[in-house]
Scaffold this motif. Structure first.
Motif, PDB file in Angstrom:
ATOM      1  N   GLY A  13      -8.524 -29.364 -14.250  1.00 14.64           N
ATOM      2  CA  GLY A  13      -8.613 -29.046 -15.678  1.00 14.64           C
ATOM      3  C   GLY A  13      -9.215 -27.699 -15.986  1.00 14.64           C
ATOM      4  N   GLY A  14      -9.271 -26.811 -15.000  1.00 14.46           N
ATOM      5  CA  GLY A  14      -9.846 -25.478 -15.234  1.00 14.46           C
ATOM      6  C   GLY A  14      -8.959 -24.623 -16.111  1.00 14.46           C
ATOM      7  N   THR A  15      -9.552 -23.618 -16.737  1.00 13.47           N
ATOM      8  CA  THR A  15      -8.813 -22.816 -17.710  1.00 13.47           C
ATOM      9  C   THR A  15      -8.820 -21.312 -17.413  1.00 13.47           C
ATOM     10  N   GLN A  16      -9.553 -20.906 -16.401  1.00 12.93           N
ATOM     11  CA  GLN A  16      -9.695 -19.460 -16.206  1.00 12.93           C
ATOM     12  C   GLN A  16      -9.971 -19.115 -14.747  1.00 12.93           C
ATOM     13  N   ILE A  17      -9.458 -17.951 -14.313  1.00 11.53           N
ATOM     14  CA  ILE A  17      -9.908 -17.423 -13.024  1.00 11.53           C
ATOM     15  C   ILE A  17     -10.638 -16.105 -13.265  1.00 11.53           C
ATOM     16  N   LEU A  18     -11.674 -15.916 -12.462  1.00 14.86           N
ATOM     17  CA  LEU A  18     -12.375 -14.633 -12.443  1.00 14.86           C
ATOM     18  C   LEU A  18     -11.856 -13.920 -11.203  1.00 14.86           C
ATOM     19  N   LEU A  19     -11.017 -12.911 -11.417  1.00 13.04           N
ATOM     20  CA  LEU A  19     -10.301 -12.259 -10.321  1.00 13.04           C
ATOM     21  C   LEU A  19     -10.906 -10.876 -10.077  1.00 13.04           C
ATOM     22  N   GLN A  20     -11.595 -10.739  -8.958  1.00 13.36           N
ATOM     23  CA  GLN A  20     -12.227  -9.455  -8.655  1.00 13.36           C
ATOM     24  C   GLN A  20     -12.124  -9.195  -7.159  1.00 13.36           C
ATOM     25  N   GLY A  21     -12.279  -7.939  -6.784  1.00 12.69           N
ATOM     26  CA  GLY A  21     -12.224  -7.627  -5.364  1.00 12.69           C
ATOM     27  C   GLY A  21     -12.944  -6.339  -5.044  1.00 12.69           C
ATOM     28  N   GLY A  22     -12.934  -6.002  -3.766  1.00 10.26           N
ATOM     29  CA  GLY A  22     -13.493  -4.728  -3.341  1.00 10.26           C
ATOM     30  C   GLY A  22     -12.577  -3.589  -3.781  1.00 10.26           C
ATOM     31  N   HIS A  23     -13.028  -2.368  -3.548  1.00  8.94           N
ATOM     32  CA  HIS A  23     -12.209  -1.208  -3.892  1.00  8.94           C
ATOM     33  C   HIS A  23     -11.342  -0.888  -2.680  1.00  8.94           C
ATOM     34  N   HIS A  24     -10.197  -1.550  -2.599  1.00  6.67           N
ATOM     35  CA  HIS A  24      -9.327  -1.358  -1.440  1.00  6.67           C
ATOM     36  C   HIS A  24      -8.661   0.013  -1.544  1.00  6.67           C
ATOM     37  N   PRO A  25      -8.764   0.827  -0.483  1.00  4.01           N
ATOM     38  CA  PRO A  25      -8.253   2.196  -0.619  1.00  4.01           C
ATOM     39  C   PRO A  25      -6.729   2.293  -0.666  1.00  4.01           C
ATOM     40  N   ASP A  26      -6.025   1.264  -0.179  1.00  2.00           N
ATOM     41  CA  ASP A  26      -4.565   1.403  -0.018  1.00  2.00           C
ATOM     42  C   ASP A  26      -3.715   0.604  -0.993  1.00  2.00           C
ATOM     43  N   LEU A  27      -4.261  -0.360  -1.687  1.00  2.00           N
ATOM     44  CA  LEU A  27      -3.416  -1.186  -2.557  1.00  2.00           C
ATOM     45  C   LEU A  27      -2.964  -0.359  -3.765  1.00  2.00           C
ATOM     46  N   GLY A  28      -1.664  -0.367  -4.013  1.00  2.00           N
ATOM     47  CA  GLY A  28      -1.115   0.405  -5.130  1.00  2.00           C
ATOM     48  C   GLY A  28      -1.009  -0.454  -6.378  1.00  2.00           C
ATOM     49  N   ILE A  29      -0.588   0.181  -7.458  1.00  2.00           N
ATOM     50  CA  ILE A  29      -0.519  -0.532  -8.734  1.00  2.00           C
ATOM     51  C   ILE A  29       0.468  -1.706  -8.668  1.00  2.00           C
ATOM     52  N   ASP A  30       1.499  -1.580  -7.831  1.00  2.00           N
ATOM     53  CA  ASP A  30       2.494  -2.656  -7.754  1.00  2.00           C
ATOM     54  C   ASP A  30       1.863  -3.974  -7.307  1.00  2.00           C
ATOM     55  N   TYR A  31       0.932  -3.903  -6.350  1.00  2.00           N
ATOM     56  CA  TYR A  31       0.271  -5.137  -5.889  1.00  2.00           C
ATOM     57  C   TYR A  31      -0.370  -5.861  -7.077  1.00  2.00           C
ATOM     58  N   TYR A  32      -1.080  -5.106  -7.911  1.00  2.00           N
ATOM     59  CA  TYR A  32      -1.838  -5.730  -9.007  1.00  2.00           C
ATOM     60  C   TYR A  32      -0.911  -6.245 -10.104  1.00  2.00           C
TER      61      TYR A  32
END
Ligand code: SF4
Length: 349
Positions: A97-116
């Motif tokens: 019954g959850g309603t939200q995710i808190l989505l956070q991560g490290g500052h990955h040097p290689d992930l591009g905008i497409d991943y997000y």
């Protein structure tokens, strides 16, 4: 007691009051602030949310001294989660019954905008009812630099993809002298505030945080609150404030772990100083549920979240966890009515 705004100098004076007196003043301010809320039931209601912290990657090239969570790409236990894997976690949250995710991560040097963008699209398609409360201001500054894209455009594209709100992480203490000593490669205080100002302008609301008890002075903490209050006067975009004490285990910053009395003192002062922020969350994750109960008489009106998963604070040695049933009974035993809420502090049935 009259509900008037206090100055930084007055905040400094209040800080040295006997603890119970400061608590009473914060309790008066909580009542004043919540009196009209929830059809007049705001004084006796304490809210909480059922959510899950998901850290999409632990790879980070920033190296904050207080952080026990991050890994380098060369470390064998580094990871990046796929959209499918994150979706599995969200499905488990929905099942309770959850309603939200808190989505956070490290500052990955290689992930591009497409991943997000693909990740946000994918999650909104699979789980349209789940709010994505994601990416703290230092991550957005990192994105803007890595994607070589203006900050406003990054935020707009994330919002258009389905981002619902922005967590207030990474604020630590909003004084650059302090930030240089504990997180030299993280964004500046001005940059943190600029991300929030821009997010608020684009209609994304956010929380605000403070991590204290490391190298900062009382004046630095009050300056932090002053800058938050100033931005809130301008945008009214902050939904809530949460403060917690630095957890030193497994980190590169040594130091004494602050105890409950200083935590309660700071939370009470925050309630009084931040007269334009409606909600103050108790941080039982770092202090334990009993102090969380006491915090409800020191200005807090919210008990945070059930948090199906938590990886960051626990990496620094703190392991307090509670089920929804436990949260409800702790709130009830403290003399309040527990109510589930969403990210915008609306009550859920
Ligand atoms: S606190 Fe965040 S930015 Fe700093 S090292 Fe940890 S993961 Fe990286």
């Amino acid at each position: 007691m009259a509900g008037e705004r206090i100055s930084p100098e007055e905040a400094c004076d209040l800080y040295s009051l006997p603890l119970p007196e400061l608590g009473i003043l914060a309790d008066v301010r909580r009542r004043q602030k919540k009196r009209e809320a929830y059809e007049g039931a705001g004084e006796r209601i304490v809210t909480y949310i059922v959510d899950r912290n998901i850290n999409y990657t632990n790879v980070c090239n920033v190296g904050c001294k207080f952080c026990a969570f991050y890994r380098r790409k060369r470390d064998p236990d580094h990871y990046v989660l796929s959209p499918e894997k994150i979706s599995e976690k969200v499905a488990e949250l929905e099942a309770i019954g959850g309603t939200q995710i808190l989505l956070q991560g490290g500052h990955h040097p290689d992930l591009g905008i497409d991943y997000y963008l693909e990740l946000i699209h994918y999650l909104k398609e699979k789980h349209p009812k789940i709010n994505i409360h994601g990416f703290s201001p230092p991550e957005f500054i990192h994105f803007s630099q890595t994607f070589q894209m203006p900050l406003e455009e990054v935020l707009r594209r994330f919002r258009d993809a389905g981002l619902g709100s922005v967590p207030g992480g990474g604020a630590e203490i909003l004084v650059d002298e302090v930030r240089k000593r504990i997180a030299a490669r993280k964004c500046t205080a001005d940059q943190w505030l600029e991300v929030m100002r821009t997010a608020h302008r684009l209609g994304l609301r956010s929380s605000a945080t403070m991590m204290f008890g490391h190298v900062e002075s009382l004046a630095d903490r009050i300056e932090h609150l002053r800058r938050l209050r100033e931005l809130q006067d301008e945008t009214r975009g902050f939904t809530a404030f949460i403060c917690w004490t630095f957890q030193p285990e497994n980190t590169a910053l040594s130091g004494r772990k602050l105890g409950p009395s200083e935590y309660l003192r700071m939370q009470a002062l925050s309630r009084i100083f931040l007269d334009n922020v409606d909600n103050i969350q108790a941080s039982w994750v770092t202090q334990g549920p009993e102090i969380g109960q006491v915090a409800l008489r020191f200005g807090a009106n919210d008990f945070g979240s059930v948090m199906m998963e938590e990886n960051v604070v626990s990496a620094a040695g703190t392991t307090f966890r509670m089920t929804e049933k436990e949260i409800e009974s702790f709130i009830g035993e403290a003399g309040f009515e527990p109510r589930r809420r969403n990210n915008w502090y609306e009550l859920l049935s």
